[in-house]
Design a protein around this motif. Structure first.
Motif, short mmCIF file in Angstrom:
data_model
loop_
_atom_site.label_atom_id
_atom_site.label_comp_id
_atom_site.label_asym_id
_atom_site.label_seq_id
_atom_site.Cartn_x
_atom_site.Cartn_y
_atom_site.Cartn_z
N ALA A 511 38.08 42.27 49.84
CA ALA A 511 38.98 43.39 49.58
C ALA A 511 38.76 44.49 50.62
N LEU A 512 39.86 44.98 51.18
CA LEU A 512 39.83 46.05 52.18
C LEU A 512 40.63 47.24 51.67
N ASP A 513 40.33 48.42 52.18
CA ASP A 513 41.15 49.57 51.80
C ASP A 513 42.39 49.62 52.67
N ASP A 514 43.20 50.63 52.51
CA ASP A 514 44.47 50.72 53.22
C ASP A 514 44.31 50.83 54.73
N HIS A 515 43.12 51.22 55.19
CA HIS A 515 42.88 51.37 56.63
C HIS A 515 42.10 50.20 57.21
N GLY A 516 41.82 49.19 56.40
CA GLY A 516 41.14 48.01 56.89
C GLY A 516 39.63 48.04 56.76
N PHE A 517 39.06 49.09 56.15
CA PHE A 517 37.62 49.15 55.95
C PHE A 517 37.26 48.34 54.70
N VAL A 518 36.02 47.82 54.68
CA VAL A 518 35.60 46.93 53.60
C VAL A 518 35.23 47.73 52.36
N LEU A 519 35.81 47.36 51.22
CA LEU A 519 35.50 48.00 49.94
C LEU A 519 34.21 47.40 49.37
N THR A 520 33.38 48.27 48.81
CA THR A 520 32.12 47.81 48.22
C THR A 520 31.88 48.51 46.88
N GLY A 521 30.98 47.95 46.10
CA GLY A 521 30.56 48.57 44.85
C GLY A 521 31.73 48.86 43.91
N MET A 522 31.73 50.06 43.34
CA MET A 522 32.76 50.44 42.40
C MET A 522 34.12 50.62 43.07
N GLY A 523 34.14 50.64 44.40
CA GLY A 523 35.42 50.76 45.10
C GLY A 523 36.19 49.46 45.15
N VAL A 524 35.54 48.36 44.78
CA VAL A 524 36.20 47.06 44.82
C VAL A 524 37.23 46.97 43.69
N VAL A 525 38.43 46.65 44.06
CA VAL A 525 39.49 46.43 43.07
C VAL A 525 39.81 44.95 43.08
N PRO A 526 39.42 44.22 42.02
CA PRO A 526 39.67 42.77 42.02
C PRO A 526 41.14 42.45 42.22
N ALA A 527 41.39 41.59 43.16
CA ALA A 527 42.78 41.19 43.42
C ALA A 527 43.13 39.99 42.55
N ARG A 528 44.38 39.71 42.47
CA ARG A 528 44.82 38.61 41.63
C ARG A 528 45.32 37.47 42.53
N GLY A 529 44.64 36.32 42.39
CA GLY A 529 45.14 35.13 43.05
C GLY A 529 44.87 35.05 44.53
N ASP A 530 43.99 35.87 45.10
CA ASP A 530 43.67 35.71 46.52
C ASP A 530 42.16 35.66 46.70
N GLY A 531 41.72 35.55 47.92
CA GLY A 531 40.30 35.36 48.21
C GLY A 531 39.45 36.56 47.92
N THR A 532 40.03 37.69 47.60
CA THR A 532 39.22 38.88 47.36
C THR A 532 38.75 38.99 45.92
N GLN A 533 39.23 38.12 45.04
CA GLN A 533 38.86 38.23 43.63
C GLN A 533 37.42 37.80 43.41
N ARG A 534 36.67 38.55 42.66
CA ARG A 534 35.28 38.22 42.41
C ARG A 534 35.19 37.05 41.43
N THR A 535 34.13 36.27 41.65
CA THR A 535 33.85 35.18 40.72
C THR A 535 32.73 35.62 39.80
N GLY A 536 32.91 35.48 38.50
CA GLY A 536 31.90 35.92 37.55
C GLY A 536 32.15 37.33 37.08
N ALA A 537 31.46 37.72 36.01
CA ALA A 537 31.72 39.01 35.39
C ALA A 537 30.86 40.13 35.94
N ARG A 538 29.83 39.80 36.73
CA ARG A 538 28.92 40.83 37.19
C ARG A 538 29.62 41.83 38.11
N SER A 539 29.33 43.11 37.90
CA SER A 539 29.88 44.15 38.78
C SER A 539 29.16 44.09 40.13
N PRO A 540 29.87 44.38 41.20
CA PRO A 540 29.22 44.34 42.51
C PRO A 540 28.19 45.45 42.67
#
Length: 585
Positions: A511-540
């Motif tokens: 997951a990247l922000d609108d400017h292309g920087f990498v989202l981490t921690g609580m800034g991660v917004v799980p995407a639906r149906g693409d490679g950015t979606q987290r696997t498992g329930a654990r928070s990053p």
């Protein structure tokens, strides 16, 4: 061929380029060892006699021993590259320059000895005597354990590398300043702090003669000449790296099934910190860098607000010290290692390399940093590399001479460049888009700039046009409040206008922000149906991306503080969180 190796021809302190107004001796380039220090080194070495004419270190070959001169004299010689500069030179001749003569108490070598590179000079005995020979591995171990000896040797080696670059030693790059490949090779050499000299076929009269002697047509340039013998025609960065001993990826090894504990992508401050802390914690660590170690920080002439260096430290020296430190703990650092893709593989992360290799790791730290944006001014592209620059180091300063320059940008990088260049050029025009110099720049830099007699600050000002055919001659600037335009006659333009993240190769992997920087921690917004979606329930974790086991540190991370200290801190923190990831996964 003429040869000058007598002590009378020794380059004096006044002949050697100065650094920041000080002589090399004041900077510790040529210290004498005390009897106690010699005794410490002798515990791991052996004495042996030497005779005049004996070569202890040969240019172009790996140097595996550390030499201390106990008696006699040794000349440090630049073998030359067949440029026909000496008296009585025939076409394609070469000249040996004596750079220095060392006597008792001095030690030989420079940075390459610690980093496993080939020698960029020849050391030849010119007076019978005795030397202490210590294996390089033993010296590396001492540098790691003895703080006094470590500082003495490392400081001398860092300054000697700087002097070799300033004297134009090392390999030659022959090509046109308008050739993208010539600019690529020059950038690679400069960013990796390799001794070299550029011979411009457009301006240097020696170029045609030298090319003719090598039976090379001008249209076949750029070429790299190494040690007057080896000629590489438009080599890749990896080819240049190999001839000087820089570690590069091995496609055969890198496509094997070896899985590292940690792969660090990028060797700026964040990446180097992760490498040091990862390797020192016992993780099998591999660091991949596409161009050169140090990142943007290595282009800073002096960083004065980094903790522990009250007098400041250059970005290149900080990078070199970190590289040696990482290697001390066993990290494997590869340059010219461009990562082009990321795929999951058997629970690991597989990084695809530009040369076709694959690097596999249990965890990955993304530390690819960000790159300076370019000015969108018509015609500026043809001047890049000749008089438009995106770094302000000793190399660019030498190209400018004393001519007036302009700097675009309002951050610390622009401020550091302004203070640095103002000491050598006749006038620095600092152009900022806003009306407040202190908006994005540290106060200590603002104060220096406002007090400096050779700096003019142009507020609310932007570049509209550049003029010059082969070199920059003038720029047209405009006040973005009044619309008033003015022409500034400058011979160089330095651009520091913000940065864009190097994340194109990640695409839909995290997951990247609108400017292309990498989202981490609580800034991660799980995407639906693409490679950015987290696997498992654990928070990053705080520095973990949307893909478990993949962490981001430094400028590439969304929301990061763009400072060297914070990048180093994040690199160290990422390793701590990787240990937690290993323990709980």
């Amino acid at each position: 061929m003429s040869t000058r190796t007598s002590s009378e021809d020794t380059t004096s302190v006044s002949d050697i380029p100065r650094v920041d107004g000080e002589t090399p001796d004041e900077l510790g380039a040529f210290p004498r060892l005390t009897d106690d220090q010699v005794a410490t080194l002798e515990a791991g070495g052996a004495r042996r006699p030497v005779r005049a004419g004996e070569v202890l270190i040969r240019e172009g070959e790996p140097s595996r021993d550390f030499f201390v001169i106990l008696s006699g004299k040794v000349a440090i010689i630049d073998e030359g590259e067949g440029e026909g500069e000496g008296e009585g030179e025939g076409e394609g001749g070469s000249e040996r320059r004596t750079l220095r003569v060392h006597g008792p108490g001095r030690f030989l070598g420079e940075l390459g000895l610690l980093e496993g590179q080939v020698a960029f000079f020849t050391a030849e005995v010119i007076e019978d005597g005795e030397v202490l020979v210590v294996p390089a591995e033993r010296v590396r171990d001492l540098v790691a354990r003895d703080p006094v000896l470590s500082d003495l040797i490392l400081r001398a080696y860092l300054v000697r590398r700087h002097l070799l670059i300033g004297l134009g030693s090392g390999f030659r790059i022959i090509g046109s300043c308008y050739s993208p490949d010539t600019l690529r090779l020059r950038e690679f050499a400069m960013r990796n702090r390799l001794p070299h000299r550029v011979i411009d076929v457009e301006q240097d009269k020696r170029a045609e003669q030298l090319l003719r002697s090598l039976d090379i047509a001008p249209e076949d340039t750029p070429v790299v000449i190494w040690h007057g013998e080896k000629v590489l025609r438009n080599p890749s960065n990896a080819e240049v790296a190999r001839i000087v001993g820089l570690p590069v990826p091995d496609p055969v090894r890198d496509t094997a099934q070896e899985v590292s504990d940690l792969i660090v992508v990028g060797a700026g401050p964040a990446g180097l910190a992760a490498s040091v802390y990862g390797a020192s914690d016992g993780l099998n660590t591999v660091t991949l860098e596409s161009i050169a170690t140090g990142g943007q920080a290595s282009t800073s002439s002096r960083i004065e607000n980094y903790l522990g260096f009250p007098a400041g430290i250059s970005g290149s020296e900080l990078a070199e010290r970190a590289v040696i430190q990482a290697a001390k703990f066993g990290a494997r650092l590869l340059v010219s290692a461009e990562v082009t893709g990321l795929v999951p593989e058997d629970g690991h992360h597989a990084l695809l390399l530009g040369d076709g290799g694959v690097a596999r790791g249990r965890a990955v730290v993304l530390a690819t940093g960000a790159r300076y944006r370019k000015l969108t001014v018509p015609g500026i592209e043809v001047l890049e590399g000749t008089s438009v620059y995106y770094a302000a180091t000793q190399q660019e300063a030498r190209m400018c001479g004393t001519d007036p320059v302009a700097i675009v940008g309002g951050g610390n990088s622009a401020g550091q460049a302004t203070v640095f260049l103002a000491d050598t050029v006749s006038r620095v025009h600092l152009l900022i888009r806003s009306g407040d110099l202190g908006k994005s720049m540290s106060r200590y830099l603002v104060d220096r700039i406002e007090r400096h007699p050779r700096v003019t600050v142009h507020r609310n000002t932007e570049v509209r046009r550049v003029h010059g055919e082969k070199h920059l001659e003038e720029i047209v600037v405009e006040n973005n409040h009044t619309g008033e335009q003015a022409t500034l006659r400058v011979r160089a333009l330095f651009v520091f206008i913000g940065a864009t993240p190097y994340t194109g190769w990640l695409a839909d992997k995290v997951a990247l922000d609108d400017h292309g920087f990498v989202l981490t921690g609580m800034g991660v917004v799980p995407a639906r149906g693409d490679g950015t979606q987290r696997t498992g329930a654990r928070s990053p974790r705080m520095l973990e991306t949307s893909r478990p086991g993949l962490f981001a540190a430094g400028d590439v991370r969304s929301g990061s503080v763009k400072r060297v200290a914070s990048a180093v801190g994040e690199g160290a923190m990422a390793v701590r969180q990787i240990h937690e990831y290993f323990d709980r996964s």
